[in-house]
Design an enzyme around this catalytic site. Structure first.
Site, PDB file in Angstrom:
ATOM      1  N   CYS A  27      -2.385 -18.191  15.117  1.00 60.88           N
ATOM      2  CA  CYS A  27      -1.930 -17.341  16.219  1.00 60.88           C
ATOM      3  C   CYS A  27      -1.888 -18.200  17.479  1.00 60.88           C
ATOM      4  O   CYS A  27      -2.621 -19.183  17.580  1.00 60.88           O
ATOM      5  CB  CYS A  27      -2.885 -16.186  16.449  1.00 60.88           C
ATOM      6  SG  CYS A  27      -2.934 -15.054  15.061  1.00 60.88           S
ATOM      7  N   LYS A  63      -2.851   4.512   7.491  1.00 58.40           N
ATOM      8  CA  LYS A  63      -2.961   5.026   8.849  1.00 58.40           C
ATOM      9  C   LYS A  63      -2.949   6.553   8.859  1.00 58.40           C
ATOM     10  O   LYS A  63      -2.049   7.164   8.303  1.00 58.40           O
ATOM     11  CB  LYS A  63      -1.816   4.480   9.688  1.00 58.40           C
ATOM     12  CG  LYS A  63      -1.872   2.969   9.795  1.00 58.40           C
ATOM     13  CD  LYS A  63      -0.691   2.415  10.551  1.00 58.40           C
ATOM     14  CE  LYS A  63      -0.685   0.912  10.526  1.00 58.40           C
ATOM     15  NZ  LYS A  63      -0.405   0.348   9.174  1.00 58.40           N
ATOM     16  N   ASP A  66     -11.042  -0.812  14.375  1.00 60.42           N
ATOM     17  CA  ASP A  66     -11.521  -0.580  13.009  1.00 60.42           C
ATOM     18  C   ASP A  66     -12.922  -1.150  12.766  1.00 60.42           C
ATOM     19  O   ASP A  66     -13.612  -1.524  13.700  1.00 60.42           O
ATOM     20  CB  ASP A  66     -10.487  -1.034  11.984  1.00 60.42           C
ATOM     21  CG  ASP A  66     -10.309  -2.512  12.034  1.00 60.42           C
ATOM     22  OD1 ASP A  66     -11.313  -3.205  12.184  1.00 60.42           O
ATOM     23  OD2 ASP A  66      -9.156  -2.971  11.925  1.00 60.42           O
ATOM     24  N   CYS A 103      -7.556 -13.423  19.478  1.00 57.95           N
ATOM     25  CA  CYS A 103      -8.018 -12.227  20.178  1.00 57.95           C
ATOM     26  C   CYS A 103      -9.418 -11.904  19.693  1.00 57.95           C
ATOM     27  O   CYS A 103      -9.665 -11.857  18.488  1.00 57.95           O
ATOM     28  CB  CYS A 103      -7.092 -11.053  19.881  1.00 57.95           C
ATOM     29  SG  CYS A 103      -5.363 -11.488  20.083  1.00 57.95           S
ATOM     30  N   ARG A 149      -8.457  -9.251  11.621  1.00 59.11           N
ATOM     31  CA  ARG A 149      -8.369 -10.220  10.521  1.00 59.11           C
ATOM     32  C   ARG A 149      -9.106 -11.508  10.848  1.00 59.11           C
ATOM     33  O   ARG A 149      -8.694 -12.579  10.421  1.00 59.11           O
ATOM     34  CB  ARG A 149      -6.906 -10.536  10.214  1.00 59.11           C
ATOM     35  CG  ARG A 149      -6.120  -9.340   9.809  1.00 59.11           C
ATOM     36  CD  ARG A 149      -5.006  -9.677   8.823  1.00 59.11           C
ATOM     37  NE  ARG A 149      -4.257  -8.472   8.527  1.00 59.11           N
ATOM     38  CZ  ARG A 149      -3.064  -8.200   9.053  1.00 59.11           C
ATOM     39  NH1 ARG A 149      -2.474  -9.061   9.861  1.00 59.11           N
ATOM     40  NH2 ARG A 149      -2.456  -7.074   8.762  1.00 59.11           N
ATOM     41  N   ARG A 167       7.212  -0.087   1.699  1.00 60.97           N
ATOM     42  CA  ARG A 167       7.111  -1.199   2.647  1.00 60.97           C
ATOM     43  C   ARG A 167       5.870  -2.040   2.370  1.00 60.97           C
ATOM     44  O   ARG A 167       4.883  -1.546   1.847  1.00 60.97           O
ATOM     45  CB  ARG A 167       7.101  -0.689   4.086  1.00 60.97           C
ATOM     46  CG  ARG A 167       6.017   0.347   4.391  1.00 60.97           C
ATOM     47  CD  ARG A 167       6.502   1.243   5.537  1.00 60.97           C
ATOM     48  NE  ARG A 167       5.485   2.157   6.029  1.00 60.97           N
ATOM     49  CZ  ARG A 167       5.126   3.292   5.414  1.00 60.97           C
ATOM     50  NH1 ARG A 167       5.659   3.609   4.241  1.00 60.97           N
ATOM     51  NH2 ARG A 167       4.225   4.084   5.954  1.00 60.97           N
ATOM     52  N   ASP A 224      -6.751   3.491  11.028  1.00 64.55           N
ATOM     53  CA  ASP A 224      -6.436   2.834   9.762  1.00 64.55           C
ATOM     54  C   ASP A 224      -7.682   3.033   8.898  1.00 64.55           C
ATOM     55  O   ASP A 224      -8.727   2.432   9.151  1.00 64.55           O
ATOM     56  CB  ASP A 224      -6.120   1.351  10.001  1.00 64.55           C
ATOM     57  CG  ASP A 224      -5.071   0.832   9.031  1.00 64.55           C
ATOM     58  OD1 ASP A 224      -4.892   1.471   7.970  1.00 64.55           O
ATOM     59  OD2 ASP A 224      -4.448  -0.202   9.317  1.00 64.55           O
ATOM     60  N   CYS A 243      -9.853  -9.168  17.030  1.00 65.69           N
ATOM     61  CA  CYS A 243      -8.971  -9.250  15.856  1.00 65.69           C
ATOM     62  C   CYS A 243      -9.609  -8.638  14.615  1.00 65.69           C
ATOM     63  O   CYS A 243     -10.752  -8.909  14.278  1.00 65.69           O
ATOM     64  CB  CYS A 243      -8.602 -10.695  15.573  1.00 65.69           C
ATOM     65  SG  CYS A 243      -7.483 -10.850  14.167  1.00 65.69           S
ATOM     66  N   ARG A 291       0.821  -1.202   0.000  1.00 67.83           N
ATOM     67  CA  ARG A 291       0.000   0.000   0.000  1.00 67.83           C
ATOM     68  C   ARG A 291       0.855   1.251   0.000  1.00 67.83           C
ATOM     69  O   ARG A 291       0.538   2.238  -0.644  1.00 67.83           O
ATOM     70  CB  ARG A 291      -0.896  -0.013   1.234  1.00 67.83           C
ATOM     71  CG  ARG A 291      -1.615   1.288   1.514  1.00 67.83           C
ATOM     72  CD  ARG A 291      -2.744   1.103   2.490  1.00 67.83           C
ATOM     73  NE  ARG A 291      -3.645   0.061   2.023  1.00 67.83           N
ATOM     74  CZ  ARG A 291      -4.343  -0.748   2.835  1.00 67.83           C
ATOM     75  NH1 ARG A 291      -4.240  -0.625   4.134  1.00 67.83           N
ATOM     76  NH2 ARG A 291      -5.131  -1.665   2.321  1.00 67.83           N
ATOM     77  N   TYR A 292       1.917   1.223   0.775  1.00 64.97           N
ATOM     78  CA  TYR A 292       2.801   2.384   0.900  1.00 64.97           C
ATOM     79  C   TYR A 292       3.977   2.225  -0.056  1.00 64.97           C
ATOM     80  O   TYR A 292       4.307   1.113  -0.467  1.00 64.97           O
ATOM     81  CB  TYR A 292       3.323   2.469   2.332  1.00 64.97           C
ATOM     82  CG  TYR A 292       2.264   2.766   3.369  1.00 64.97           C
ATOM     83  CD1 TYR A 292       1.733   4.046   3.495  1.00 64.97           C
ATOM     84  CD2 TYR A 292       1.805   1.774   4.231  1.00 64.97           C
ATOM     85  CE1 TYR A 292       0.767   4.317   4.458  1.00 64.97           C
ATOM     86  CE2 TYR A 292       0.854   2.042   5.201  1.00 64.97           C
ATOM     87  CZ  TYR A 292       0.338   3.313   5.316  1.00 64.97           C
ATOM     88  OH  TYR A 292      -0.606   3.591   6.264  1.00 64.97           O
TER      89      TYR A 292
HETATM   90  C1  LIG Z   1       0.446  -0.628   9.071  1.00 58.86           C
HETATM   91  C2  LIG Z   1       0.874  -0.968   7.723  1.00 58.86           C
HETATM   92  C3  LIG Z   1       2.215  -0.774   7.336  1.00 58.86           C
HETATM   93  C4  LIG Z   1       3.258  -0.192   8.256  1.00 58.86           C
HETATM   94  O1  LIG Z   1       2.974   1.131   8.592  1.00 58.86           O
HETATM   95  P1  LIG Z   1       3.991   1.991   9.463  1.00 58.86           P
HETATM   96  O2  LIG Z   1       3.287   3.288   9.651  1.00 58.86           O
HETATM   97  O3  LIG Z   1       5.252   2.097   8.683  1.00 58.86           O
HETATM   98  O4  LIG Z   1       4.211   1.252  10.752  1.00 58.86           O
HETATM   99  C5  LIG Z   1       2.544  -1.129   6.050  1.00 58.86           C
HETATM  100  N1  LIG Z   1       1.639  -1.618   5.185  1.00 58.86           N
HETATM  101  C6  LIG Z   1       0.352  -1.795   5.531  1.00 58.86           C
HETATM  102  C7  LIG Z   1      -0.599  -2.325   4.530  1.00 58.86           C
HETATM  103  C8  LIG Z   1      -0.064  -1.476   6.808  1.00 58.86           C
HETATM  104  O5  LIG Z   1      -1.345  -1.667   7.159  1.00 58.86           O
HETATM  105  S1  SF4 Z   2      -5.014  -9.641  16.890  1.00 57.10           S
HETATM  106 FE1  SF4 Z   2      -5.585 -11.278  15.423  1.00 57.10          FE
HETATM  107  S2  SF4 Z   2      -3.729 -11.610  14.188  1.00 57.10           S
HETATM  108 FE2  SF4 Z   2      -3.105 -10.498  16.062  1.00 57.10          FE
HETATM  109  S3  SF4 Z   2      -2.514 -12.122  17.504  1.00 57.10           S
HETATM  110 FE3  SF4 Z   2      -4.667 -11.635  17.904  1.00 57.10          FE
HETATM  111  S4  SF4 Z   2      -5.816 -13.117  16.674  1.00 57.10           S
HETATM  112 FE4  SF4 Z   2      -3.731 -13.098  15.874  1.00 57.10          FE
END
Ligand SMILES: *Cc1c(COP(=O)(O)O)cnc(C)c1O
Ligand code: SF4
Length: 383
Positions: free
Chosen positions: A140, A352, A308, A144, A149, A131, A345, A147, A127-128
């Site tokens: 996991c 973010k 989120d 959680c 995801r 990175r 996010d 979560c 996305r960025y």
């Molecule tokens: C959070 C995230 C990152 C890392 O973001 P930083 O602000 O550099 O910590 C990179 N890619 C995605 C898709 C993210 O959600």
């Molecule tokens: S928040 Fe979701 S991905 Fe992160 S440790 Fe917990 S269950 Fe796993």
């Protein structure tokens, strides 16, 4: 006497007789300290849970009805931190299903962060500019309840197969704009040391990759995973950043302290990404105590995330003002090191977005009227 985090708030303090709940009284220390044992003995059903806490009717029915969507899985170590009688215990809220999970609020979204849309190959979210997020497993140590995801975590169909792993690595290798790789999941520490070493060594061999991060909650839910062998392996691939997820001071145990110390001792900077959760940590006092304890554990508070728009977590969401208020009550009042960034996010994949209290009262041309943390007003004149 100096304040020593090793002596406070440990599993042993909570259960002085035998050091843990009755049900694991006869477990040998060797087993208890073994991450494999902890993983194998995860609490997955009501019968097991009832041996540790007094389960409420709401928890019982939520468990029965949420089973299909998102499993329960709690390590004995994390379960031992739960309050037996208080259903609002912050450890319990994060690990035991609650009725609120079954509610799909009108604003909920299936993939709020659009992580699927920004996938150039399966297993990578890019996305960025510089990175990527790199998914290496769906597992996991603990599931959680909040979560983001949920859709993917614990879903065997979303496992990163060997093929997918190779495709992801090939994408990173050919995309020279990437310099920072966030190894994620699920939890990457659910991979074996050998598989992780394979991933780290492949990334380290790419000239354009400067740093990687391991995004893991194992420091919180399964600190036994941070073995001497694991840190010895990690040390070979420095710089390796650890991004973890402590949400409450109760999680800052001696075991967690030791796990962080082992990582910090081999040179890993550790950052914390807290999620703001109603009833768990939506209180500046709690966040301040958490951040102070984290600093003693050599963990730097990095982000506070607004909860989120994922489905089934609306009962955890706080007003956005709450996060801004928490930052306002930290900045200036305590070490700058204890003040993370509060971010949303953005739904739809906007990334973010930081939110900060407004310290600019007015700007007249080159004259800035500012306020400090106590409300005092100051003028800065630009040259
Ligand atoms: C959070 C995230 C990152 C890392 O973001 P930083 O602000 O550099 O910590 C990179 N890619 C995605 C898709 C993210 O959600
Ligand atoms: S928040 Fe979701 S991905 Fe992160 S440790 Fe917990 S269950 Fe796993």
């Amino acid at each position: 006497m100096a304040y020593d985090i090793r002596t406070i708030n440990t599993v042993r303090d909570r259960y002085p007789e035998g050091g843990r709940p009755e049900v694991w009284k006869d477990t040998s220390q060797k087993d208890w300290d073994s991450w494999i044992w902890q993983q194998q003995k995860r609490i997955k059903n009501m019968e097991q849970l009832e041996k540790v806490i007094h389960v409420t009717d709401d928890e019982r029915s939520a468990f029965q009805n949420s089973h299909e969507m998102f499993n329960m899985g709690i390590t004995p170590y994390y379960a031992a931190l739960m309050d037996k009688d208080d259903p609002n215990c912050p450890i319990r809220l994060q690990s035991v299903p609650k009725g609120g999970e079954l509610v799909i609020a009108p604003e909920d979204m299936e993939d709020p962060l659009a992580e699927e849309r920004d996938m150039p190959v399966p297993g990578i979210t890019h996305r960025y500019p510089d990175r990527v997020l790199f998914y290496t497993t769906h597992n996991c140590a603990m599931y959680c309840r909040h979560c983001t995801r949920k859709r993917k975590v614990a879903d065997p169909d979303s496992a990163a197969s060997t093929n997918q792993l190779e495709e992801s690595l090939a994408y990173i290798e050919r995309t020279k704009s990437i310099r920072d790789v966030i190894i994620s999941g699920g939890d990457p520490l659910s991979n074996s040391d050998d598989r992780l070493e394979y991933i780290l060594s492949r990334l380290r061999a790419m000239n354009h990759i400067e740093v990687f991060r391991l995004g893991s909650r194992n420091l919180v839910t399964l600190p036994q995973r941070i073995t001497d062998d694991f840190v010895k392996m990690v040390k070979k691939y420095q710089p390796v950043y650890i991004h973890t997820h402590f949400n409450h001071p109760k999680e800052c145990t001696r075991e967690a302290f030791d796990a962080c110390a082992r990582l910090a001792d081999v040179g890993c900077p550790i950052n914390n990404q807290m999620v703001l959760l109603k009833g768990v940590n939506d209180d500046a006092k709690i966040v301040k105590e958490l951040n102070h304890k984290l600093l003693m554990m050599r963990v730097r508070p990095y982000y506070i995330f607004q909860c989120d728009m994922s489905q089934g977590i609306s009962h955890f969401r706080t007003p956005v003002e709450k996060g801004i208020e928490i930052i306002e009550k930290l900045r200036g009042w305590t070490s700058g090191m204890a003040v993370p960034h509060f971010v949303i996010d953005a739904p739809g994949g906007g990334g973010k977005i930081p939110l900060i209290p407004n310290y600019v009262i007015r700007r007249d041309g080159k004259k800035w009227l500012l306020r400090n943390y106590k409300g005092g007003q100051y003028v800065y004149n630009e040259p």
